[in-house]
Design an enzyme around this catalytic site. Structure first.
Site, short mmCIF file in Angstrom:
data_model
loop_
_atom_site.label_atom_id
_atom_site.label_comp_id
_atom_site.label_asym_id
_atom_site.label_seq_id
_atom_site.Cartn_x
_atom_site.Cartn_y
_atom_site.Cartn_z
N GLU A 14 145.32 13.51 49.49
CA GLU A 14 145.02 12.09 49.70
C GLU A 14 143.61 11.78 49.24
OE1 GLU A 14 146.51 10.58 53.56
OE2 GLU A 14 144.63 9.47 53.67
N ASP A 63 140.98 8.50 49.67
CA ASP A 63 140.91 7.27 50.47
C ASP A 63 139.68 6.41 50.31
OD1 ASP A 63 143.06 8.03 52.14
OD2 ASP A 63 141.73 9.23 53.39
N GLU A 70 138.41 3.42 52.90
CA GLU A 70 138.74 2.77 54.17
C GLU A 70 137.59 1.93 54.69
OE1 GLU A 70 141.82 5.80 56.38
OE2 GLU A 70 139.72 6.37 56.29
N GLN A 120 134.17 3.77 54.16
CA GLN A 120 134.34 5.22 54.30
C GLN A 120 135.24 5.74 53.19
OE1 GLN A 120 134.67 7.31 58.11
NE2 GLN A 120 136.76 7.82 57.56
N THR A 121 134.92 6.91 52.68
CA THR A 121 135.80 7.56 51.71
C THR A 121 136.11 8.96 52.22
OG1 THR A 121 133.87 8.30 50.45
CG2 THR A 121 134.94 6.29 49.70
N ASN A 122 137.26 9.48 51.79
CA ASN A 122 137.65 10.82 52.23
C ASN A 122 138.59 11.43 51.20
OD1 ASN A 122 137.86 13.10 53.85
ND2 ASN A 122 138.91 12.08 55.54
#
Ligand SMILES: *[C@@H]1O[C@H](CO)[C@@H](O)[C@H](O)[C@H]1NC(C)=O
Length: 289
Positions: free
Chosen positions: A112, A114, A116, A128-130
């Site tokens: 994934e 992301d 967010e 936020q990123t991940n």
């Protein structure tokens, strides 16, 4: 003086990117939602505007909503134009991400990538990123934004090729995740859907506070539904590593000097949380960079 000079430089780079973004946005806005995407949950909380060229997702106490691409992709330069809820939306997560499909009971490990928004509770707004690879996540970064994402649409982009993943905000690279698989760091490799959603992230996203439902519904707007990615539907995903796909060519193996400059500036001024500073010992990539 030096500082001023740097800022000026940054402004020029920014202007150039904005000009390019406008040209680019014109073209991509002609594709309707239905062409590439479908709603996957919260049907009653989805509204189509501008003949399907803009989609509004809303969340209230009963439901949020989400959509995803009809097809799966194994490389590309994905993007979405988003405007997040303009209220005190703490705990309401607006997300744009790539995710592999996990089939229940198959014991698969998911990938994934992301973006967010954790809901705003005044300025500055946090993004936020991940990244998850083989189910291993915990790679959060948070950036403060240099604009108000509730007022206008901004473009959030994800470059994904065999060499790197780059997160862009309005063409500015804010995060780079290199393919360090040679030293044992897993890198997302599975086919992924492109996804957008608005959902209840409390208490995780709201620091234990409650969503203020008196302000509901919260609405997020999405635009720009063309997809520049390599679909895997009728062929083997290794085709998606072809150097003839523009996002795979050597120019996209690393940031160019202009991008590098903008990236360093953003890291210095806008990176407010980095997992590497927090639990870097758990992640090999933190010891490399
Ligand atoms: C990561 O890089 C290695 C070469 O170092 C390559 O063989 C592999 O395919 C890349 N992984 C992905 C998912 O692109």
């Amino acid at each position: 003086m030096v500082h001023l000079h740097k800022q000026q430089n940054f402004c020029y780079v920014l202007l150039l990117f904005v000009a390019l973004a406008i040209v680019y946005a014109r073209k991509s806005d002609e594709v309707s939602f239905q062409q590439n995407y479908r709603v996957v949950w919260g049907n009653h909380h989805v509204f189509f505007l501008q003949h399907g060229r803009e989609v509004q997702l809303s969340i209230d106490k009963t439901s949020g909503a989400g959509f995803r691409s009809k097809l799966e992709y194994a490389s590309g330069f994905f993007h979405m134009r988003i405007k997040i809820p303009n209220k005190d939306s703490r705990g309401v997560v607006t997300a744009f991400y790539l995710t592999s499909t996990v089939y229940e009971g198959m014991g698969e490990k998911h990938d994934e990538i992301d973006f967010e928004f954790l809901g705003n509770n005044g300025e500055p707004h946090m993004l936020q990123t991940n990244i998850f690879a083989n189910d291993e996540g915990g790679r959060e970064q948070r950036h403060s934004l240099w604009f108000d994402p509730t007022i206008d649409f901004h473009t959030y982009g994800l470059l994904w090729n065999q060499h790197q993943i780059v997160f862009y905000v309005d063409e500015i690279p804010i995060r780079v995740f290199k393919n360090n698989s040679e030293v044992g760091v897993s890198f997302p490799w599975q086919e992924m859907h492109v996804t957008g959603s608005i959902w209840n992230g409390e208490p995780w996203a709201s620091n234990g506070k409650r969503i203020d439902w008196n302000q509901a519904p919260f609405t997020a707007h999405f635009e720009s539904f063309n997809i520049q990615g390599c679909q895997t539907q009728n062929h083997n995903k290794f085709v998606c590593y072809s150097p003839y796909l523009w996002w795979n060519d050597h120019k996209h193996w690393q940031l160019n000097p202009h991008q590098q400059k903008a990236y360093q500036y953003v890291r210095k001024k806008h990176l407010v949380y980095d997992y590497c500073s927090d639990r870097g010992q758990l992640h090999k990539e933190c010891q490399i960079n």
